[in-house]
Write an enzyme that holds these catalytic residues in place. Structure first.
Site, mmCIF file in Angstrom:
data_model
loop_
_atom_site.group_PDB
_atom_site.id
_atom_site.type_symbol
_atom_site.label_atom_id
_atom_site.label_comp_id
_atom_site.label_asym_id
_atom_site.label_seq_id
_atom_site.Cartn_x
_atom_site.Cartn_y
_atom_site.Cartn_z
ATOM 1 N N ARG A 98 -20.200 8.548 -32.037
ATOM 2 C CA ARG A 98 -20.320 7.790 -33.295
ATOM 3 C C ARG A 98 -19.370 6.598 -33.258
ATOM 4 N NH1 ARG A 98 -16.586 11.944 -33.982
ATOM 5 N NH2 ARG A 98 -14.542 11.100 -34.488
ATOM 6 N N VAL B 10 -13.289 5.745 -37.014
ATOM 7 C CA VAL B 10 -12.433 5.090 -38.011
ATOM 8 C C VAL B 10 -11.639 3.960 -37.348
ATOM 9 C CG1 VAL B 10 -10.451 5.438 -39.546
ATOM 10 C CG2 VAL B 10 -12.217 7.211 -39.395
ATOM 11 N N GLU C 202 -13.157 15.070 -24.854
ATOM 12 C CA GLU C 202 -14.390 15.111 -25.642
ATOM 13 C C GLU C 202 -14.994 13.728 -25.626
ATOM 14 O OE1 GLU C 202 -13.735 16.406 -29.684
ATOM 15 O OE2 GLU C 202 -12.552 18.115 -29.038
ATOM 16 N N GLU D 287 -8.359 26.762 -20.999
ATOM 17 C CA GLU D 287 -7.814 25.625 -20.250
ATOM 18 C C GLU D 287 -6.313 25.753 -20.097
ATOM 19 O OE1 GLU D 287 -8.652 22.096 -22.528
ATOM 20 O OE2 GLU D 287 -10.619 21.822 -21.614
ATOM 21 N N ASN E 7 -17.005 11.229 -28.318
ATOM 22 C CA ASN E 7 -17.467 11.028 -29.688
ATOM 23 C C ASN E 7 -18.664 10.092 -29.662
ATOM 24 O OD1 ASN E 7 -15.317 12.563 -30.793
ATOM 25 N ND2 ASN E 7 -13.986 10.820 -30.417
HETATM 26 C C1 MV4 Z 1 -5.412 20.235 -25.688
HETATM 27 C C2 MV4 Z 1 -4.021 20.163 -25.837
HETATM 28 C C3 MV4 Z 1 -3.235 20.645 -24.803
HETATM 29 N N1 MV4 Z 1 -3.808 21.167 -23.717
HETATM 30 N N2 MV4 Z 1 -5.939 20.785 -24.594
HETATM 31 C C4 MV4 Z 1 -6.548 18.440 -29.985
HETATM 32 C C5 MV4 Z 1 -7.820 17.781 -30.374
HETATM 33 C C6 MV4 Z 1 -8.843 18.188 -29.393
HETATM 34 N N3 MV4 Z 1 -9.622 17.061 -28.992
HETATM 35 C C7 MV4 Z 1 -8.083 18.762 -28.256
HETATM 36 N N4 MV4 Z 1 -6.700 18.822 -28.642
HETATM 37 C C8 MV4 Z 1 -5.759 19.255 -27.764
HETATM 38 N N5 MV4 Z 1 -6.243 19.797 -26.624
HETATM 39 C C9 MV4 Z 1 -5.142 21.222 -23.645
HETATM 40 N N6 MV4 Z 1 -5.686 21.779 -22.541
HETATM 41 C C10 MV4 Z 1 -3.495 19.612 -26.990
HETATM 42 C C11 MV4 Z 1 -4.367 19.178 -27.969
HETATM 43 C C12 MV4 Z 1 -3.729 18.647 -29.129
HETATM 44 C C13 MV4 Z 1 -3.706 17.292 -29.369
HETATM 45 C C14 MV4 Z 1 -4.337 16.386 -28.530
HETATM 46 C C15 MV4 Z 1 -4.308 15.047 -28.792
HETATM 47 C C16 MV4 Z 1 -3.647 14.586 -29.915
HETATM 48 C C17 MV4 Z 1 -3.019 15.449 -30.766
HETATM 49 C C18 MV4 Z 1 -3.046 16.804 -30.513
HETATM 50 C C19 MV4 Z 1 -2.393 17.676 -31.384
HETATM 51 C C20 MV4 Z 1 -2.421 18.999 -31.113
HETATM 52 C C21 MV4 Z 1 -3.085 19.487 -29.999
#
Ligand code: MV4
Length: 449
Positions: free
Chosen positions: A292, A295, A288, A200, A290
């Site tokens: 469920r 928290v 995503e 991505e 979830n």
């Molecule tokens: C990302 C992103 C940046 N770009 N996807 C972290 C949890 C998972 N659900 C997906 N995550 C991320 N996906 C793209 N294309 C950055 C994160 C991410 C993040 C997202 C939300 C809250 C905190 C985070 C901390 C690090 C990375």
């Protein structure tokens, strides 16, 4: 309605579910590991069954032991809480085949959303914005390089079976991309038994916005607004608030519409959360779902006045939602601080021990969901969260003031907790302005040194 429910969980969420059941006139069965014999969920439930030794694999994840407890106590339904078996499609199927209602969505919903690439695919087909990237699992490096150059670096490699940030790798150029794919595949195979990864566009300063939805068995789907969960450390959320300080009514309309479209597209039933990534230009993308209770459901409960656990139970029992979207009112702002037995001055290292002195705050606008008490010995085998402190005010400023004074009232010793960390955050100008990103915690901890 059910007359008896088994709660396949521990800690604060087990208590939270028992409380909802008591108010609904439903009898409860607690299950517990030998390490949790002195826990409140065991005391507060009508019945309790020991399901094995301390290690989660032998107790709270032990499907055979839990199903035996359910048979012996003759329950009609099982609430899985969060974590443990809550997103295990196989467990939901076993409940079904034993004629015990799994309080959650269908095994098909759980399985689909557990496959992050398949989930993303269904969302794209439903017209929900998804992050630009590969449409399929990456199986050759030339194709990956082509996609990366089309969407432009930086890119991120994610594991199909991952989620919650596990198994992710960022790459800034072709050379690094090839090694990132190999590392990500190896890690994914080792962690999830599935080497599938996808690619991505990588967003550097995202916010994590999620929308709470409720869907009954009769295709009624409503949303309960968004939560902002941007304040995280290593993919562990630390603070959540609702509504988000950066979402205006117009954007709220768009993101909640998209969440409802997402849930409809997969015929979702139960409480669920659609996670979105919000970029600095106000664009949002599905990340995503979830399947469920989470928290942080508490902040949504505070501003809507809706008991999400009760709704989950009613939906599972085949009841219709008793309200429509128009009945939902959002009142004020609620913020949750997760109180963990971790030392913020030592890399958030878990430090379980015995709580000798405990004083929990109270007063206007405060809610605490916790399973700990004075004299409680925190077992070292489980999650480090020991309390959720929730402040509900008429606006964000009010909620912040309530939280600040509640954090000052909170006394817990000698166990080290994240309370001092939260006190620092609630005096941080960036947090107070609401203009923070996912790098907030890391940046703040560096500045402190
Ligand atoms: C990302 C992103 C940046 N770009 N996807 C972290 C949890 C998972 N659900 C997906 N995550 C991320 N996906 C793209 N294309 C950055 C994160 C991410 C993040 C997202 C939300 C809250 C905190 C985070 C901390 C690090 C990375």
């Amino acid at each position: 309605m059910f007359s008896k429910i088994l709660i396949a969980n521990r800690g604060e969420i087990a208590l939270r579910i028992i409380r909802a059941c008591k108010e609904m006139g439903i009898r409860t069965v607690a299950v517990y590991s030998s390490a949790d014999a002195n826990s409140l969920h065991v005391q507060f439930a009508d019945e309790a069954v020991c399901i094995g030794p301390a290690a989660p694999a032998n107790s709270y994840l032990n499907i055979a032991a839990i199903m035996s407890a359910a048979e012996i106590t003759d329950v009609e339904a099982i609430h899985p809480g969060y974590g443990f078996l809550s997103e295990n499609a196989h467990f939901a199927e076993i409940c079904e085949s034993c004629h015990i209602t799994f309080i959650g969505p269908s095994p098909e919903n759980i399985r689909l959303m557990g496959d992050k690439m398949a989930a993303k695919d269904s969302m794209r087909k439903a017209g929900v914005p998804t992050i630009p990237g590969s449409l399929h699992v990456i199986d050759n490096k030339d194709e990956a390089i082509k996609i990366a150059n089309r969407i432009k670096y930086p890119v991120i490699i994610k594991a199909s079976s991952g989620g919650g940030g596990r198994g992710m790798r960022v790459a800034h150029n072709d050379v690094r991309l090839v090694s990132a794919i190999i590392t990500a595949q190896t890690e994914a195979e080792a962690s999830f038994g599935n080497a599938s990864v996808y690619l991505e566009k990588y967003f550097e300063k995202p916010r994590h916005i999620e929308v709470q939805i409720l869907a009954d068995k009769y295709n009624h789907i409503i949303h309960l607004g968004e939560r902002d969960c941007t304040i995280q450390r290593r993919h562990q959320k630390l603070i959540e608030e609702s509504p988000s300080p950066v979402i205006d009514p117009k954007l709220r309309r768009k993101i909640t519409d998209a969440a409802i479209r997402a849930a409809k597209a997969v015929n979702y039933c139960s409480a669920g959360t659609i996670e979105f990534l919000l970029d600095t230009d106000g664009n949002f993308f599905f990340m995503e779902m979830n399947t469920r209770i989470q928290v942080e459901h508490t902040v949504t409960e505070m501003i809507t006045g809706i008991d999400l656990i009760k709704e989950q139970i009613k939906i599972a029992a085949g009841k219709r939602l008793s309200f429509t979207q128009d009945d939902i009112r959002m009142d004020g702002v609620a913020i949750e601080c997760r109180i963990n037995e971790e030392d913020p001055d030592n890399g958030f290292m878990p430090c379980p021990g015995t709580i000798d002195h405990l004083h929990m705050p109270g007063g206007r606008g405060i809610r605490i969901d916790s399973h700990v008490y004075s004299g409680y010995a925190i077992p070292p085998f489980y999650d480090s969260m020991i309390a959720k402190l929730i402040a509900h005010g008429k606006d964000r400023q009010d909620a912040i003031k309530i939280m600040q004074r509640a954090l000052d009232e909170f006394i817990i010793s000698p166990v080290k907790t994240t309370i001092p960390f939260h006190r620092t955050v609630f005096n941080n100008p960036q947090f107070l302005r609401g203009t923070y990103y996912t790098n907030f915690v890391e940046t703040m901890m560096k500045e402190k040194e």
